[in-house]
Structures are given as structure tokens and as C-alpha cells.
Write a protein that holds these residues in place. Structure first.
Motif, PDB file in Angstrom:
ATOM      1  N   UNK A   5       0.783  -1.433   0.040  1.00  0.00           N
ATOM      2  CA  UNK A   5       0.041   0.048  -0.085  1.00  0.00           C
ATOM      3  C   UNK A   5       0.957   1.185  -0.168  1.00  0.00           C
ATOM      4  N   UNK A   6       0.596   2.307  -0.639  1.00  0.00           N
ATOM      5  CA  UNK A   6       1.039   3.625  -0.477  1.00  0.00           C
ATOM      6  C   UNK A   6       0.484   4.452   0.788  1.00  0.00           C
ATOM      7  N   UNK A   7       1.397   4.952   1.601  1.00  0.00           N
ATOM      8  CA  UNK A   7       0.939   5.753   2.876  1.00  0.00           C
ATOM      9  C   UNK A   7       0.674   7.036   2.370  1.00  0.00           C
ATOM     10  N   UNK A   8       0.013   7.810   3.549  1.00  0.00           N
ATOM     11  CA  UNK A   8      -0.497   9.202   3.087  1.00  0.00           C
ATOM     12  C   UNK A   8       0.828  10.031   2.937  1.00  0.00           C
ATOM     13  N   UNK A   9       1.924   9.516   3.375  1.00  0.00           N
ATOM     14  CA  UNK A   9       3.305  10.355   3.101  1.00  0.00           C
ATOM     15  C   UNK A   9       3.953  10.211   1.763  1.00  0.00           C
ATOM     16  N   UNK A  10       3.429   9.154   1.075  1.00  0.00           N
ATOM     17  CA  UNK A  10       3.901   8.835  -0.472  1.00  0.00           C
ATOM     18  C   UNK A  10       4.841   7.626  -0.257  1.00  0.00           C
ATOM     19  N   UNK A  11       5.208   6.993   0.954  1.00  0.00           N
ATOM     20  CA  UNK A  11       6.002   5.891   1.033  1.00  0.00           C
ATOM     21  C   UNK A  11       5.366   4.728   0.746  1.00  0.00           C
ATOM     22  N   UNK A  12       5.929   3.696   0.607  1.00  0.00           N
ATOM     23  CA  UNK A  12       5.484   2.183   0.503  1.00  0.00           C
ATOM     24  C   UNK A  12       5.546   1.653   1.538  1.00  0.00           C
ATOM     25  N   UNK A  51      -4.490   1.579   4.718  1.00  0.00           N
ATOM     26  CA  UNK A  51      -4.171   2.655   5.252  1.00  0.00           C
ATOM     27  C   UNK A  51      -5.040   3.492   5.447  1.00  0.00           C
ATOM     28  N   UNK A  52      -5.630   4.130   6.556  1.00  0.00           N
ATOM     29  CA  UNK A  52      -6.388   5.281   6.676  1.00  0.00           C
ATOM     30  C   UNK A  52      -5.962   6.501   6.350  1.00  0.00           C
ATOM     31  N   UNK A  53      -6.769   7.569   6.191  1.00  0.00           N
ATOM     32  CA  UNK A  53      -6.405   8.910   5.712  1.00  0.00           C
ATOM     33  C   UNK A  53      -5.717   9.591   7.001  1.00  0.00           C
ATOM     34  N   UNK A  54      -5.732   8.978   8.150  1.00  0.00           N
ATOM     35  CA  UNK A  54      -5.001   9.520   9.401  1.00  0.00           C
ATOM     36  C   UNK A  54      -3.381   8.859   9.329  1.00  0.00           C
ATOM     37  N   UNK A  55      -3.489   7.956   8.566  1.00  0.00           N
ATOM     38  CA  UNK A  55      -1.953   7.255   8.353  1.00  0.00           C
ATOM     39  C   UNK A  55      -1.964   5.921   9.498  1.00  0.00           C
ATOM     40  N   UNK A  77      -8.059 -21.160  20.846  1.00  0.00           N
ATOM     41  CA  UNK A  77      -7.142 -22.483  21.051  1.00  0.00           C
ATOM     42  C   UNK A  77      -6.949 -23.224  19.651  1.00  0.00           C
ATOM     43  N   UNK A  78      -7.427 -22.592  18.711  1.00  0.00           N
ATOM     44  CA  UNK A  78      -6.982 -23.058  17.347  1.00  0.00           C
ATOM     45  C   UNK A  78      -6.529 -21.938  16.554  1.00  0.00           C
ATOM     46  N   UNK A  79      -6.788 -22.005  15.260  1.00  0.00           N
ATOM     47  CA  UNK A  79      -6.344 -20.803  14.333  1.00  0.00           C
ATOM     48  C   UNK A  79      -7.419 -19.871  14.333  1.00  0.00           C
ATOM     49  N   UNK A  80      -7.078 -18.650  14.609  1.00  0.00           N
ATOM     50  CA  UNK A  80      -8.217 -17.562  14.567  1.00  0.00           C
ATOM     51  C   UNK A  80      -7.921 -16.412  13.821  1.00  0.00           C
ATOM     52  N   UNK A  81      -8.950 -15.959  13.134  1.00  0.00           N
ATOM     53  CA  UNK A  81      -8.814 -14.434  12.542  1.00  0.00           C
ATOM     54  C   UNK A  81      -8.481 -13.454  13.259  1.00  0.00           C
ATOM     55  N   UNK A  82      -7.659 -12.286  12.943  1.00  0.00           N
ATOM     56  CA  UNK A  82      -7.331 -11.023  13.611  1.00  0.00           C
ATOM     57  C   UNK A  82      -7.390 -10.020  12.604  1.00  0.00           C
ATOM     58  N   UNK A  83      -7.496  -8.934  13.213  1.00  0.00           N
ATOM     59  CA  UNK A  83      -7.464  -7.329  12.600  1.00  0.00           C
ATOM     60  C   UNK A  83      -6.543  -6.784  13.753  1.00  0.00           C
ATOM     61  N   UNK A  84      -5.303  -6.108  13.237  1.00  0.00           N
ATOM     62  CA  UNK A  84      -4.647  -5.232  14.123  1.00  0.00           C
ATOM     63  C   UNK A  84      -4.424  -3.958  13.609  1.00  0.00           C
ATOM     64  N   UNK A  85      -4.402  -2.860  14.457  1.00  0.00           N
ATOM     65  CA  UNK A  85      -4.252  -1.595  14.096  1.00  0.00           C
ATOM     66  C   UNK A  85      -3.034  -0.810  14.574  1.00  0.00           C
ATOM     67  N   UNK A  86      -2.285  -0.347  13.784  1.00  0.00           N
ATOM     68  CA  UNK A  86      -1.142   0.381  14.210  1.00  0.00           C
ATOM     69  C   UNK A  86      -1.329   1.979  14.082  1.00  0.00           C
ATOM     70  N   UNK A  87      -0.928   2.866  14.912  1.00  0.00           N
ATOM     71  CA  UNK A  87      -1.236   4.057  14.759  1.00  0.00           C
ATOM     72  C   UNK A  87       0.524   5.024  14.570  1.00  0.00           C
TER      73      UNK A  87
END
Length: 87
Positions: A5-12, A51-55, A77-87
């Protein structure tokens, strides 16, 4: 490389799999050989990146192990789906 993805700052932003670990890397948009930093998420099969508009960055996938950071739900206890958010 699992996702790009391309970040809001133009970096990959690249989501990679390295030895079973999901790794998020930021590279200079104009020179992909310039690594600006990385973060290891842990042992996971991470496949999607947004990547969200706020970065802030969201990563999604599946794992059978706990990931770094605060977790809302525990592992089942098994294989689980996940979503993680980094700011």
C-alpha cells in the motif's frame, strides 16, 4: 510480500512474511532500497493491509499464537482470524 500500500506520506508500506513472522515495512517511495523501519507483528499468516487517511494501518490475517500489543479477544485454542491496528 503479502500486501502493498502507499502511505499518506507517499512511502510504500509492505506486509511481508519472514520465517513465519508477519513484518510490516516502510520503504521510501522514490527509492525502494531505502528501508525506513519495520515492526514484527509475531507469528501470523497476515494477508491484507489498509492505510487510513490519518496514517493508521490495519493488518488482517490468521494466527494460532498471541500477537504483540493489546488484545480485545483471547485465542480460542485453534487458528483464529485477527485484525490489528497500528497508529
Amino acid at each position: 510480500v503479502r500486501a502493498l500500500a502507499i502511505g499518506t506520506d507517499g512511502n510504500l508500506v509492505a506486509l511481508t512474511s519472514e520465517g513465519g513472522n508477519a513484518v510490516l515495512r516502510r520503504l521510501t517511495g522514490g527509492s525502494l532500497g531505502n528501508d525506513l523501519g519495520s515492526i514484527r507483528l509475531g507469528i501470523a499468516d497476515a494477508r491484507a493491509l489498509a492505510i487510513a487517511d490519518d496514517g493508521s494501518i490495519a493488518v488482517a490475517g490468521a494466527t494460532a499464537a498471541s500477537l504483540a500489543g493489546t488484545q480485545v479477544n483471547g485465542l480460542s485454542g485453534g487458528r483464529d482470524g485477527f485484525v490489528t491496528r497500528l497508529d
